[in-house]
Write a protein that holds these residues in place. Structure first.
Motif, PDB file in Angstrom:
ATOM      1  N   ALA A  49       0.844  -1.207   0.000  1.00 14.25           N
ATOM      2  CA  ALA A  49       0.000   0.000   0.000  1.00 14.25           C
ATOM      3  C   ALA A  49       0.872   1.248   0.000  1.00 14.25           C
ATOM      4  CB  ALA A  49      -0.919  -0.007   1.209  1.00 14.25           C
ATOM      5  N   GLU A  50       0.451   2.219  -0.802  1.00 13.09           N
ATOM      6  CA  GLU A  50       1.198   3.469  -0.909  1.00 13.09           C
ATOM      7  C   GLU A  50       0.442   4.662  -0.340  1.00 13.09           C
ATOM      8  OE1 GLU A  50       2.419   3.973  -4.945  1.00 13.09           O
ATOM      9  OE2 GLU A  50       3.699   2.199  -4.910  1.00 13.09           O
ATOM     10  N   SER A  51      -0.810   4.454   0.064  1.00 14.83           N
ATOM     11  CA  SER A  51      -1.601   5.575   0.571  1.00 14.83           C
ATOM     12  C   SER A  51      -2.635   5.065   1.568  1.00 14.83           C
ATOM     13  CB  SER A  51      -2.326   6.281  -0.585  1.00 14.83           C
ATOM     14  OG  SER A  51      -3.308   5.412  -1.124  1.00 14.83           O
ATOM     15  N   LEU A  52      -3.244   5.984   2.282  1.00  7.84           N
ATOM     16  CA  LEU A  52      -4.325   5.632   3.197  1.00  7.84           C
ATOM     17  C   LEU A  52      -5.472   4.989   2.429  1.00  7.84           C
ATOM     18  CD1 LEU A  52      -5.808   5.641   5.901  1.00  7.84           C
ATOM     19  CD2 LEU A  52      -6.465   8.008   5.431  1.00  7.84           C
ATOM     20  N   GLU A  53      -5.763   5.499   1.252  1.00  5.39           N
ATOM     21  CA  GLU A  53      -6.834   4.935   0.438  1.00  5.39           C
ATOM     22  C   GLU A  53      -6.552   3.475   0.091  1.00  5.39           C
ATOM     23  OE1 GLU A  53      -5.407   7.945  -0.217  1.00  5.39           O
ATOM     24  OE2 GLU A  53      -7.079   9.161   0.480  1.00  5.39           O
ATOM     25  N   ASP A  54      -5.281   3.179  -0.223  1.00  4.16           N
ATOM     26  CA  ASP A  54      -4.894   1.792  -0.511  1.00  4.16           C
ATOM     27  C   ASP A  54      -5.146   0.899   0.705  1.00  4.16           C
ATOM     28  OD1 ASP A  54      -4.020   2.582  -3.032  1.00  4.16           O
ATOM     29  OD2 ASP A  54      -1.884   2.516  -2.501  1.00  4.16           O
ATOM     30  N   VAL A  55      -4.755   1.386   1.875  1.00  4.64           N
ATOM     31  CA  VAL A  55      -4.933   0.621   3.109  1.00  4.64           C
ATOM     32  C   VAL A  55      -6.415   0.376   3.365  1.00  4.64           C
ATOM     33  CG1 VAL A  55      -4.640   0.661   5.628  1.00  4.64           C
ATOM     34  CG2 VAL A  55      -2.757   1.368   4.132  1.00  4.64           C
ATOM     35  N   LEU A  56      -7.226   1.413   3.226  1.00  8.89           N
ATOM     36  CA  LEU A  56      -8.667   1.260   3.454  1.00  8.89           C
ATOM     37  C   LEU A  56      -9.294   0.309   2.442  1.00  8.89           C
ATOM     38  CD1 LEU A  56      -9.646   4.910   4.384  1.00  8.89           C
ATOM     39  CD2 LEU A  56      -9.361   2.951   5.915  1.00  8.89           C
ATOM     40  N   ASP A  57      -8.858   0.367   1.199  1.00  6.87           N
ATOM     41  CA  ASP A  57      -9.369  -0.545   0.173  1.00  6.87           C
ATOM     42  C   ASP A  57      -9.066  -1.997   0.528  1.00  6.87           C
ATOM     43  OD1 ASP A  57     -10.403   1.533  -1.327  1.00  6.87           O
ATOM     44  OD2 ASP A  57      -8.738   1.562  -2.768  1.00  6.87           O
ATOM     45  N   ILE A  58      -7.982  -2.229   1.228  1.00 10.75           N
ATOM     46  CA  ILE A  58      -7.593  -3.581   1.639  1.00 10.75           C
ATOM     47  C   ILE A  58      -8.334  -3.998   2.904  1.00 10.75           C
ATOM     48  CG2 ILE A  58      -5.659  -4.964   2.503  1.00 10.75           C
ATOM     49  CD1 ILE A  58      -3.882  -3.057   0.711  1.00 10.75           C
ATOM     50  N   LEU A  59      -8.396  -3.109   3.893  1.00  7.96           N
ATOM     51  CA  LEU A  59      -8.957  -3.475   5.205  1.00  7.96           C
ATOM     52  C   LEU A  59     -10.481  -3.508   5.238  1.00  7.96           C
ATOM     53  CD1 LEU A  59      -6.650  -1.552   7.704  1.00  7.96           C
ATOM     54  CD2 LEU A  59      -6.545  -3.957   7.019  1.00  7.96           C
ATOM     55  N   LEU A  60     -11.140  -2.589   4.573  1.00  8.38           N
ATOM     56  CA  LEU A  60     -12.602  -2.513   4.685  1.00  8.38           C
ATOM     57  C   LEU A  60     -13.309  -3.775   4.205  1.00  8.38           C
ATOM     58  CD1 LEU A  60     -13.257   1.248   3.901  1.00  8.38           C
ATOM     59  CD2 LEU A  60     -13.270   0.092   6.116  1.00  8.38           C
TER      60      LEU A  60
END
Length: 71
Positions: A49-60
């Motif tokens: 992940a390179e951004s908060l959006e990437d992290v959220l796309d993975i975790l949610l």
């Protein structure tokens, strides 16, 4: 806590903050984090992940699937 000698030991760190009067919430969240950390695909995604959006796309989606399984 971490120094040069431990630099290669941890690649992901999770911080969980919960109200002191809700210990069951902390246990529940710790269980979810343990399940996520045990998922190689999710773990790899977080490492890439390179951004908060990437992290959220993975975790949610993972959190939703865990919630669906609990019902």
């Amino acid at each position: 806590m971490f120094d040069d000698a431990s630099a290669g030991l941890a690649r992901l760190v999770f911080l969980i903050v919960t109200p002191a009067e809700q210990p069951a919430l902390q246990v529940h969240l710790l269980g979810q984090v343990a399940a996520m950390a045990g998922n190689p695909e999710l773990r790899s995604g977080l490492l890439l992940a390179e951004s908060l959006e990437d992290v959220l796309d993975i975790l949610l989606p993972f959190g939703k699937a865990a919630g669906d399984a609990a019902e």
